[in-house]
Every structure is written in structure tokens, then in C-alpha cells.
Enzyme design. Structure first.
Site, PDB file in Angstrom:
ATOM      1  N   ARG A 146      20.034 -27.827 -13.877  1.00 41.26           N
ATOM      2  CA  ARG A 146      21.419 -28.269 -13.971  1.00 41.26           C
ATOM      3  C   ARG A 146      21.583 -29.596 -14.721  1.00 41.26           C
ATOM      4  O   ARG A 146      22.563 -29.805 -15.433  1.00 41.26           O
ATOM      5  CB  ARG A 146      21.906 -28.448 -12.538  1.00 41.26           C
ATOM      6  CG  ARG A 146      23.352 -28.277 -12.413  1.00 41.26           C
ATOM      7  CD  ARG A 146      23.672 -28.197 -10.974  1.00 41.26           C
ATOM      8  NE  ARG A 146      25.086 -28.200 -10.823  1.00 41.26           N
ATOM      9  CZ  ARG A 146      25.682 -28.075  -9.680  1.00 41.26           C
ATOM     10  NH1 ARG A 146      24.980 -27.940  -8.578  1.00 41.26           N
ATOM     11  NH2 ARG A 146      26.987 -28.081  -9.613  1.00 41.26           N
ATOM     12  N   MET A 153      15.660 -14.150  -5.986  1.00 45.61           N
ATOM     13  CA  MET A 153      15.060 -12.977  -5.331  1.00 45.61           C
ATOM     14  C   MET A 153      15.815 -12.594  -4.058  1.00 45.61           C
ATOM     15  O   MET A 153      16.846 -13.183  -3.733  1.00 45.61           O
ATOM     16  CB  MET A 153      13.607 -13.269  -4.992  1.00 45.61           C
ATOM     17  CG  MET A 153      12.663 -13.167  -6.156  1.00 45.61           C
ATOM     18  SD  MET A 153      10.978 -13.435  -5.590  1.00 45.61           S
ATOM     19  CE  MET A 153      10.071 -13.048  -7.084  1.00 45.61           C
ATOM     20  N   GLY A 154      15.263 -11.658  -3.324  1.00 37.38           N
ATOM     21  CA  GLY A 154      15.864 -11.227  -2.063  1.00 37.38           C
ATOM     22  C   GLY A 154      15.890  -9.716  -1.914  1.00 37.38           C
ATOM     23  O   GLY A 154      16.429  -9.191  -0.950  1.00 37.38           O
ATOM     24  N   SER A 187       0.816  -1.213   0.000  1.00 33.25           N
ATOM     25  CA  SER A 187       0.000   0.000   0.000  1.00 33.25           C
ATOM     26  C   SER A 187       0.856   1.272   0.000  1.00 33.25           C
ATOM     27  O   SER A 187       1.578   1.532   0.955  1.00 33.25           O
ATOM     28  CB  SER A 187      -0.931  -0.010   1.225  1.00 33.25           C
ATOM     29  OG  SER A 187      -1.593   1.224   1.316  1.00 33.25           O
ATOM     30  N   GLY A 193       7.415  -8.005   6.296  1.00 30.69           N
ATOM     31  CA  GLY A 193       8.849  -7.718   6.183  1.00 30.69           C
ATOM     32  C   GLY A 193       9.170  -6.285   6.552  1.00 30.69           C
ATOM     33  O   GLY A 193       8.416  -5.629   7.295  1.00 30.69           O
ATOM     34  N   THR A 229       8.865 -12.737   5.430  1.00 30.11           N
ATOM     35  CA  THR A 229       9.323 -12.337   4.094  1.00 30.11           C
ATOM     36  C   THR A 229      10.361 -13.337   3.637  1.00 30.11           C
ATOM     37  O   THR A 229      11.217 -13.741   4.432  1.00 30.11           O
ATOM     38  CB  THR A 229       9.955 -10.935   4.084  1.00 30.11           C
ATOM     39  OG1 THR A 229      10.700 -10.772   2.855  1.00 30.11           O
ATOM     40  CG2 THR A 229      10.900 -10.672   5.245  1.00 30.11           C
ATOM     41  N   ILE A 230      10.307 -13.711   2.374  1.00 30.47           N
ATOM     42  CA  ILE A 230      11.331 -14.658   1.896  1.00 30.47           C
ATOM     43  C   ILE A 230      12.716 -14.030   1.911  1.00 30.47           C
ATOM     44  O   ILE A 230      13.721 -14.724   1.914  1.00 30.47           O
ATOM     45  CB  ILE A 230      11.021 -15.195   0.471  1.00 30.47           C
ATOM     46  CG1 ILE A 230      11.011 -14.064  -0.568  1.00 30.47           C
ATOM     47  CG2 ILE A 230       9.731 -15.989   0.438  1.00 30.47           C
ATOM     48  CD1 ILE A 230      11.072 -14.574  -2.007  1.00 30.47           C
ATOM     49  N   ASP A 231      12.775 -12.682   1.921  1.00 28.37           N
ATOM     50  CA  ASP A 231      14.067 -11.985   1.741  1.00 28.37           C
ATOM     51  C   ASP A 231      15.026 -12.121   2.932  1.00 28.37           C
ATOM     52  O   ASP A 231      16.219 -11.885   2.783  1.00 28.37           O
ATOM     53  CB  ASP A 231      13.826 -10.488   1.484  1.00 28.37           C
ATOM     54  CG  ASP A 231      12.983 -10.254   0.244  1.00 28.37           C
ATOM     55  OD1 ASP A 231      12.978 -11.135  -0.634  1.00 28.37           O
ATOM     56  OD2 ASP A 231      12.319  -9.206   0.169  1.00 28.37           O
ATOM     57  N   GLY A 235      26.451 -25.638  -4.476  1.00 19.38           N
ATOM     58  CA  GLY A 235      27.898 -25.644  -4.746  1.00 19.38           C
ATOM     59  C   GLY A 235      28.239 -24.801  -5.975  1.00 19.38           C
ATOM     60  O   GLY A 235      29.049 -25.200  -6.821  1.00 19.38           O
TER      61      GLY A 235
HETATM   62  O1  F6P Z   1       9.845  -9.124  -0.749  1.00 21.46           O
HETATM   63  C1  F6P Z   1       9.587 -10.351  -1.329  1.00 21.46           C
HETATM   64  C2  F6P Z   1       9.833 -10.300  -2.819  1.00 21.46           C
HETATM   65  O2  F6P Z   1       9.518 -11.560  -3.370  1.00 21.46           O
HETATM   66  C3  F6P Z   1      11.241  -9.875  -3.245  1.00 21.46           C
HETATM   67  O3  F6P Z   1      12.163 -10.919  -3.137  1.00 21.46           O
HETATM   68  C4  F6P Z   1      11.003  -9.396  -4.641  1.00 21.46           C
HETATM   69  O4  F6P Z   1      11.964  -8.440  -5.004  1.00 21.46           O
HETATM   70  C5  F6P Z   1       9.642  -8.760  -4.519  1.00 21.46           C
HETATM   71  O5  F6P Z   1       9.004  -9.338  -3.403  1.00 21.46           O
HETATM   72  C6  F6P Z   1       8.738  -8.931  -5.708  1.00 21.46           C
HETATM   73  O6  F6P Z   1       7.612  -8.164  -5.465  1.00 21.46           O
HETATM   74  P1  F6P Z   1       6.238  -8.289  -6.227  1.00 21.46           P
HETATM   75  O7  F6P Z   1       5.534  -9.498  -5.706  1.00 21.46           O
HETATM   76  O8  F6P Z   1       5.520  -7.031  -5.865  1.00 21.46           O
HETATM   77  O9  F6P Z   1       6.553  -8.411  -7.676  1.00 21.46           O
END
Ligand code: F6P
Length: 322
Positions: free
Chosen positions: A154, A169-170, A73, A102, A125-127, A185
Site C-alpha cells: 500500500r 487464500m481461504g 493424500s 482441516g 488450517t489457515i482457512d 480498511g
Molecule cells: O487449505 C490451506 C490452503 O492454503 C488454502 O488456503 C489454499 O487454497 C490451499 O491450501 C493451497 O494448497 P496447496 O498448498 O496444495 O497449494
């Protein structure tokens, strides 16, 4: 009767549903009423509340995504938006608000607490970019998902003696990239926390090729100033091998939460209700050395990114890289 609300904000992540379910189940043990706020802070401003019961959340704990839905938002970043959200909590007679989210969600939670909302924040948050906690909900599953995607790709790369470059991502944080790189690895890993140029990645790959590796794997974080395709083109040009690149993408954010994420969700949900029952608020929950703990909400930003330089170094040692 104590009445609480729960919302999830920002990007969804695995473990949010398990956490909501735990909050509702644990609240019912203590006779606490739980309202869900749909679509995070946006729904809070729009007064979008729904009562949650043991029955309504009975089958969500094992699912990815977010049962209550999430939103990013822009309006809530303005003081008027925060005031509107606070007023709706008062109007609905909410005693405590649990926010699962997050970085951005935590800023919103702190602003609400400054207006008098009693807040409990749970990192989701996955980050993994809330640095007061070892892990956030979703991080472990996201890393596992990226690893399994790279493992699959791979196999076909190796069959063709091709190099492979994966972008994960991150946001601004390289924790996903480093953990994924270490787990597969990777022969080179590029993250923002350790400044590297494309030429450094090319040099890593050259060294590995000279040792007989035919199908090098590179992992880069989305925060790098270059893309996976830029790296692919540079390696093809400089090293004379064929490569493919992929943005691993949203597969990282979907699917069932891992056991680690479920446990974190359950432990955090239980602790959140126990704290509320004791009248403790304006705190953030986290996990350190596998123990769930809480600390003052307004102190969470005092801790810096502890990028795991040891793991980064170990990965380079594995391939005998400087
Ligand atoms: O914050 C979580 C995340 O998945 C980040 O890793 C990524 O940069 C972002 O959200 C993507 O955001 P959206 O879902 O708004 O495209």
C-alpha cells in the site's frame, strides 16, 4: 503404558509445531508414549512412524511449517486407504490418534473412528473453515501476514496514486478475506458468502474515488469467480486510475505462529492429553469465546459457516457504501 500417535494432514499451518510440542511434553508428564506419523495420512498408510521425545521437539514450538511434514493424500480418500491406515495403527499398538488438520483431515479422522480408531481432532488450517470452532490454528497468523504484506504494498501504491487489488487464500471460505479487509480498511471486499459481481466492486471504488480517495484497496478471496487481475482491469477501464494486483499467496502460510495461534496450540495440546488420560475419545477440540472445549467428532459438520455479516456491514459503513 498408553501409546498414542499424532499426525498433521492437509495444508500445514502455523501452530502445528507448537501443538505437537505441547502434546509430547504433556504426554511425558503422564508417562504416555508419543509416535509421530510423517506426512499425514499418506505416511499412516506407509507405516512411517517416528518416536517423539521432549528432546526431539524441544525447539519447534516457535516455528511455522510442520516438523512432521504434511501431505494431501488421494489414496486415503478411498476405503482401502482408511483401512490400511487403521491396520497400521493396530500393528503399532497405538491406543489413540491425534489428528491436526482441516476439513479433509476431519473427514479422514471420522472414517478412521468408524473402523475403531480412538481419535482426537484438533483444528489446524489457515482457512478457518471448520465452523464448530471460532478459530483454527494458523488463521490468526495468516491474517496478520496478509495484513502486513498489504500494508507494505500500500505504501508504494499510495506514493503513485494507484489502486491495489489483493487476492488472499481461504479456499471456499471468506473468513481470511473479510478479516484482512477489515484490518486494512479495504474500500471493497469480495467473498463467496456475499454474492458480488466485478461491477459491484467497481461501483464501490468509484464511490470512494468520488470522495477523494486516490489509492483504493480491494481485497478478494480466492473463492471468487473472478481474479484480482480481472478486478484490476475492470477498475482501470471504468474508473480511469492505474492499478496493480497481487496474489498474496503462500506468505500467509509461513512464518512464526502469532501469540493467539500459540495459545490455541498449547491449550489444545494440553486438553488432548488430558482427555486421553481420562479415556475420552472421538471428539474434536475447538475454541469458543476464548475457551477451549470439545464436542463429538461426528457432530462437527452439523454447524454451518457463520460468516461475520456484522463485520462485513461495518466495513461498508466505514466507507459509507450501500
Ligand atoms: O487449505 C490451506 C490452503 O492454503 C488454502 O488456503 C489454499 O487454497 C490451499 O491450501 C493451497 O494448497 P496447496 O498448498 O496444495 O497449494
Amino acid at each position: 503404558m498408553i501409546k498414542i500417535a499424532v499426525l498433521c494432514s492437509g495444508g500445514d499451518c502455523q501452530g502445528m509445531n507448537a501443538c505437537i510440542q505441547t502434546i509430547v511434553n504433556m504426554a511425558s508428564v503422564h508417562g504416555i508414549m508419543v509416535m509421530g506419523v510423517r506426512r499425514g495420512y499418506q505416511g499412516l498408510m506407509e507405516n512411517d512412524f517416528v518416536e517423539l521425545t521432549r528432546e526431539s521437539v524441544a525447539n519447534i514450538g516457535h516455528l511455522g511449517g510442520c516438523f512432521l511434514k504434511v501431505a494431501r493424500s488421494e489414496e486415503f480418500k478411498k476405503p482401502e486407504g482408511v483401512k490400511l491406515g487403521h491396520d497400521n495403527l493396530v500393528k503399532n499398538r497405538i491406543d489413540y490418534l491425534i489428528v491436526i488438520g482441516g476439513n479433509g483431515s476431519y473427514r479422514g479422522a471420522i472414517e478412521l473412528s468408524e473402523l475403531g480408531t480412538k481419535v482426537i481432532a484438533i483444528p489446524g488450517t489457515i482457512d478457518n473453515d471448520l465452523f464448530y470452532t471460532d478459530r483454527t490454528l494458523g488463521f490468526d497468523t495468516a491474517v496478520n501476514n496478509a495484513v502486513s504484506t498489504i500494508d507494505n504494498i500500500r505504501q508504494t501504491m499510495e506514493a503513485n496514486d494507484r489502486g491495489f487489488i489483493a487476492e488472499v487464500m481461504g479456499r471456499e471460505c471468506g473468513h481470511i478475506a473479510l478479516n484482512v479487509a477489515a484490518a486494512v480498511g479495504a474500500h471493497s471486499c469480495a467473498v463467496k458468502e456475499v454474492p458480488v459481481e466485478i461491477s459491484d466492486v467497481v461501483s464501490d471504488v468509484k464511490q470512494c474515488l468520488s470522495k477523494g480517495i486516490k489509492s483504493p484497496v480491494v481485497v478478494i478471496s480466492e473463492a471468487c469467480e473472478f481474479t484480482a487481475n480481472d478486478v484490476k482491469e475492470a477498475i482501470e477501464k471504468e474508473c480511469g486510475i492505474e492499478c496493480r494486483s497481487s496474489v498474496v499467496g503462500y506468505v500467509q502460510r509461513g512464518g512464526a505462529p502469532s501469540v493467539m495461534d500459540r495459545l490455541l496450540a498449547i491449550q489444545s495440546g494440553v486438553m488432548a492429553i488430558e482427555l486421553i488420560y481420562k479415556g475420552i475419545y472421538n471428539v474434536a477440540l475447538g475454541i469458543r469465546n476464548n475457551n477451549v472445549f470439545y464436542m463429538k467428532l461426528d457432530e462437527v459438520y452439523e454447524l454451518d459457516n457463520e460468516f461475520n455479516k456484522v463485520l462485513y456491514r461495518q466495513l461498508r459503513n466505514l466507507h459509507n457504501l450501500k
